[in-house]
Structures are given as structure tokens and as C-alpha cells.
Design an enzyme around this catalytic site. Structure first.
Site, short mmCIF file in Angstrom:
data_model
loop_
_atom_site.label_atom_id
_atom_site.label_comp_id
_atom_site.label_asym_id
_atom_site.label_seq_id
_atom_site.Cartn_x
_atom_site.Cartn_y
_atom_site.Cartn_z
N ARG A 57 51.02 -20.41 -50.11
CA ARG A 57 50.41 -20.15 -48.67
C ARG A 57 51.45 -20.20 -47.65
NH1 ARG A 57 48.60 -24.60 -45.83
NH2 ARG A 57 47.99 -25.59 -47.71
N TYR A 110 36.15 -1.41 -34.59
CA TYR A 110 35.62 -1.80 -35.95
C TYR A 110 34.33 -2.94 -35.34
CZ TYR A 110 34.83 -3.91 -40.56
OH TYR A 110 34.19 -4.46 -41.67
N ASP A 182 45.45 -2.02 -33.52
CA ASP A 182 45.16 -1.87 -34.90
C ASP A 182 45.45 -0.37 -35.32
OD1 ASP A 182 43.62 -1.52 -37.34
OD2 ASP A 182 42.17 -2.88 -36.64
N LYS A 207 42.60 -0.33 -46.70
CA LYS A 207 42.68 1.17 -46.47
C LYS A 207 43.75 2.05 -47.18
CE LYS A 207 38.86 -0.35 -44.58
NZ LYS A 207 39.09 -1.49 -43.64
N1 PLP Z 1 40.39 -2.60 -38.57
C1 PLP Z 1 39.63 -1.54 -38.60
C2 PLP Z 1 39.94 -0.38 -37.90
C3 PLP Z 1 38.90 -1.37 -39.89
O1 PLP Z 1 38.26 -0.27 -40.01
C4 PLP Z 1 38.51 -2.49 -40.81
C5 PLP Z 1 37.58 -2.42 -41.82
O2 PLP Z 1 36.91 -1.52 -41.90
C6 PLP Z 1 39.30 -3.65 -40.28
C7 PLP Z 1 40.25 -3.88 -39.34
C8 PLP Z 1 38.82 -4.89 -41.32
O3 PLP Z 1 39.61 -4.69 -42.49
P1 PLP Z 1 38.96 -5.52 -43.73
O4 PLP Z 1 37.75 -5.18 -44.13
O5 PLP Z 1 40.39 -5.39 -44.68
O6 PLP Z 1 38.89 -7.01 -43.49
#
Ligand code: PLP
Length: 389
Positions: A57, A110, A182, A207
Site C-alpha cells: 500500500r 464522466y 482528466d 482504458k
Molecule cells: N474518467 C473518464 C473520462 C472515464 O471515462 C472514466 C470511466 O469511464 C473514469 C474517469 C473512471 O475510470 P474507472 O472506471 O477506471 O474508475
């Protein structure tokens, strides 16, 4: 690492630890804890007087290689790997915010990020104002005495709106705010927000970075000071660290990121052009199309337009749902950046945490569909869409 290495080379060769047996591939250190030679050594490591691993951790050699590689790719001083993209978003925010603080976010993000900002953080005394980030004046106008941070995605999930990250970074600097972007839809190979003046970058590594649909993970990149605070205060005590096995899988995924992204972008460009001329499609949202709001940023802020397309069919929400159900090659699933082409309906799936009013405000209509264009032959994808339309 030689300065002239291009990102594709960095993604394969950088950050590798010299390993005892000379293994080509970084070993998976699947160990929860690390053995001390004696009690004094354990104490010295906890006190920070001696370098060395303690407990996964707090750090792990496989995870550390992923963090070094991602920091190099983003042009960051440091990086921290997290248990999910949402763990990365929440850890980055918690690093800077406390009760009584305020932040400004783009109105489309998101769905779970929207839920975190609009509901969860509120419970801890942090307020968010959502504004349209394509208007820098709107961002400045939303600044309050207790504003600490600006946050956005670019391109935005789900409809690919693109924001001027240089302008956003400048607003943040002028007003003493932290800026966080992001970068999930782009990856550092297509866009490096830190080089534009942004303070912190987040990825859902679930992703493109991993790219094979078998990991949930996240990454935060930023300055040494910010990442140190994030790792040894937030991740240490809230606990949202990555599993070393997932870090190992992402290291494998990164080796092919450059070639995968080329194919994702090639396929998406062709599919967007096809959808754009179709008489049953009313709008296509893809920054690679000249009529898209983000087109002027392609080749500048972002190297290419990426692999995600959103579009609206002529007709009702039910018509859009019927179309999705008729597809044979596309897989109906959320997520993006996988080998398989995925399709989903944001209003009822990824962006269902929005209220209908907030969704309308963010421009996420009921008949909007989002495609993550995969690595298949694009002609097969077009044939599938044609038969379903
Ligand atoms: N940020 C974006 C732009 C996303 O599309 C997503 C998930 O689809 C996330 C964050 C969250 O990621 P995770 O599903 O790995 O927690």
C-alpha cells in the site's frame, strides 16, 4: 533515458528496473509486504531514514515502474498508480481540498465524476460549480474567495467537446488555483496537459493505457510535491492503491499503446466520415471532423482526434436503442480503449448519475450514442452499422 526518445520508445523501454536474473519483462512483485533484515531496518524505513519497500500500500517495485513510465510519458516529475480511474480522480481532488473549499468543473464529465463532485464531495463540505469550459469568462466568473481548483476532461466524455487547456491553465495560475485535467480519452501519446501548464493529469488506466479490457486502474501525474502528498497522505490512509498484478498488465499494455492508438484513430476517422454523410444520422461529434468544435485543436493541443465518436440518430431515444440492439459486431458495453468496438447509450448508462436537467445543461441528449472504435477492420464495422441503420 536519452532525451531524444519518442513516446513510443519511452513506453517500451523507459523506467525498467535492472533485475537480478536479467528478465526482459519486469517481474510481477506479487507481495503484500517486504521483509526487513532486522527490527532497526524496519524502523528506519518507516522513519524514512533508509530507502526500501515496506508494504505494497506504500509502494511496490512493479507499480513503481509503471509510475516512472507514466511520469516520463506525461512529462511529469512523478506519478501515482491507483485502484481505478475514480480512485485517481478522488485522490487527486482530496490532495488539494478540505471542508469549506469550492471547485469549478466543466459541466460535462464522466457520470461518476459528476456524482463525486455533485454529491459525495458535498457531504464533506466541498462545493462544485459546473460551467461551460469553452467560455473562459464563465470559468473566471465562477471563482469565489474559497475556490481552490479547476477540473475538466478534454475531450469530454461523452460528446468530445474540446477545451483550450493553455487558457484554462493560465486562468488557474492567475487566480492561484490548482488545475486538473482528466486525459483518459487522449493518453499522453496524443496530449500532454502538463506541458500546457496544467498542474495534475488523471487517467482511467482501465482504458487505452491497458487497452485489453481486463484491468480497472487509474494514474495521477504531477509535481514531486503533489504526488508525494497524494501517495503518503491520501492513498496511504484512504487506501485506493493499484494491485501489482494490474500494474504489470498495464506495463504490458503500454508497450503497444502507440500502434494501438494509430489504429484506433485511423478507424475512428473513417467511421466518423461515414456516419457524418449518412442520411439517418443527425449529428456526429468527433474532433477529427471539420465541423466539430474541437477540430481547431487537432494537430496542436492534441496530436490526433482519438478513438471515441458520439453521434445522434434522427428519431427518438427508442430509435437509438433499437439501432444498438440490431448491431452484430459492436459489443454493447461501457468502457473504451479496448480491442473490441463498444457502443453504449450515455443517458441511461455512463451518464445516468446526472439529473435530466444537468444532462440537458451538459448537452448529453437522450438519443446520443457513444462508440469506442476498436481495432477491427473498419470496413467490417461500417458494414455492421449500415445493416443496423
Ligand atoms: N474518467 C473518464 C473520462 C472515464 O471515462 C472514466 C470511466 O469511464 C473514469 C474517469 C473512471 O475510470 P474507472 O472506471 O477506471 O474508475
Amino acid at each position: 533515458m536519452p532525451d531524444q526518445w519518442k513516446p513510443a520508445t519511452v513506453a517500451i523501454h523507459s523506467g525498467h528496473i535492472k533485475e537480478a536474473f536479467g528478465a526482459l519483462v519486469t517481474p510481477l512483485y506479487q507481495s503484500a509486504t517486504f521483509v526487513f533484515d532486522n527490527a532497526q531496518q524496519g524502523g528506519a524505513r518507516f522513519a524514512g531514514d533508509e530507502q526500501g519497500y515496506i508494504y505494497t500500500r506504500l509502494g511496490n517495485p512493479t507499480t513503481a515502474e509503471l509510475e516512472r513510465k507514466m511520469a516520463l510519458l506525461e512529462g511529469a516529475e512523478s506519478a501515482a498508480a491507483c485502484a481505478s480511474g475514480m480512485a485517481a480522480v478522488s485522490a487527486a481532488l482530496m490532495t488539494h481540498l478540505e471542508a469549506g473549499d469550492h471547485l469549478i468543473s466543466s459541466n460535462a464529465v464522466y457520470g461518476c465524476t459528476f456524482a463525486l463532485l455533485s454529491s459525495q464531495l458535498k457531504r464533506y463540505g466541498v462545493d462544485t460549480t459546473f460551467v461551460d469550459f469553452s467560455d473562459p469568462l464563465a470559468i473566471e466568473a465562477a471563482i469565489q474567495p474559497n475556490t481552490k481548483l479547476v477540473f475538466c476532461e478534454s475531450p469530454v466524455n461523452p460528446h468530445l467537446q474540446v477545451f483550450d487547456l493553455t487558457a484554462i491553465a493560465a486562468i488557474a495560475k492567475r487566480n492561484n488555483l490548482i488545475s486538473i485535467v482528466d486525459n483518459t480519452f487522449m493518453t499522453p501519446l496524443l496530449q500532454q496537459p502538463l506541458t500546457l501548464g496544467i498542474d495534475m493529469v488523471i487517467h482511467s488506466a482501465t482504458k487505452y493505457l491497458n487497452g485489453h479490457g481486463d484491468v480497472i486502474a487509474g494514474i495521477v501525474c504531477g509535481s514531486e510535491a503533489h504526488i508525494h502528498q497524494l501517495k503518503y497522505q491520501i492513498l496511504k490512509d484512504f487506501g485506493g492503491v493499484i494491485s501489482p498484478h494490474d500494474a504489470w498488465l498495464i506495463l504490458r499494455g503500454l508497450k503497444t499503446l502507440d500502434v494501438r492508438l494509430s489504429r484506433h484513430c485511423d478507424n475512428a476517422e473513417k467511421l466518423a466520415v461515414y456516419l457524418n454523410q449518412h442520411t439517418k444520422v443527425s449529428s456526429v461529434f468527433y474532433p477529427g471532423l471539420e465541423n466539430h468544435q474541437g477540430f481547431k485543436y487537432v494537430g496542436k493541443q492534441m496530436r490526433r482526434a482519438g478513438g471515441v465518436i458520439a453521434f445522434e440518430l434522427i428519431g427518438s431515444e427508442q430509435d437509438a436503442i433499437n439501432f444498438v440492439n440490431k448491431l452484430k459486431l459492436f459489443t454493447i458495453a461501457v468502457s473504451l480503449g479496448d480491442a473490441e468496438s463498444l457502443i453504449q447509450h450515455p443517458a441511461s448508462m455512463t451518464h445516468s448519475p446526472y439529473t435530466p436537467e444537468a444532462r440537458a445543461e451538459a448537452g448529453i441528449t437522450d438519443n446520443l450514442l457513444r462508440i469506442s472504435v476498436g481495432l477491427e477492420n473498419v470496413e467490417d464495422l461500417i458494414i455492421d452499422i449500415e445493416q443496423a441503420l
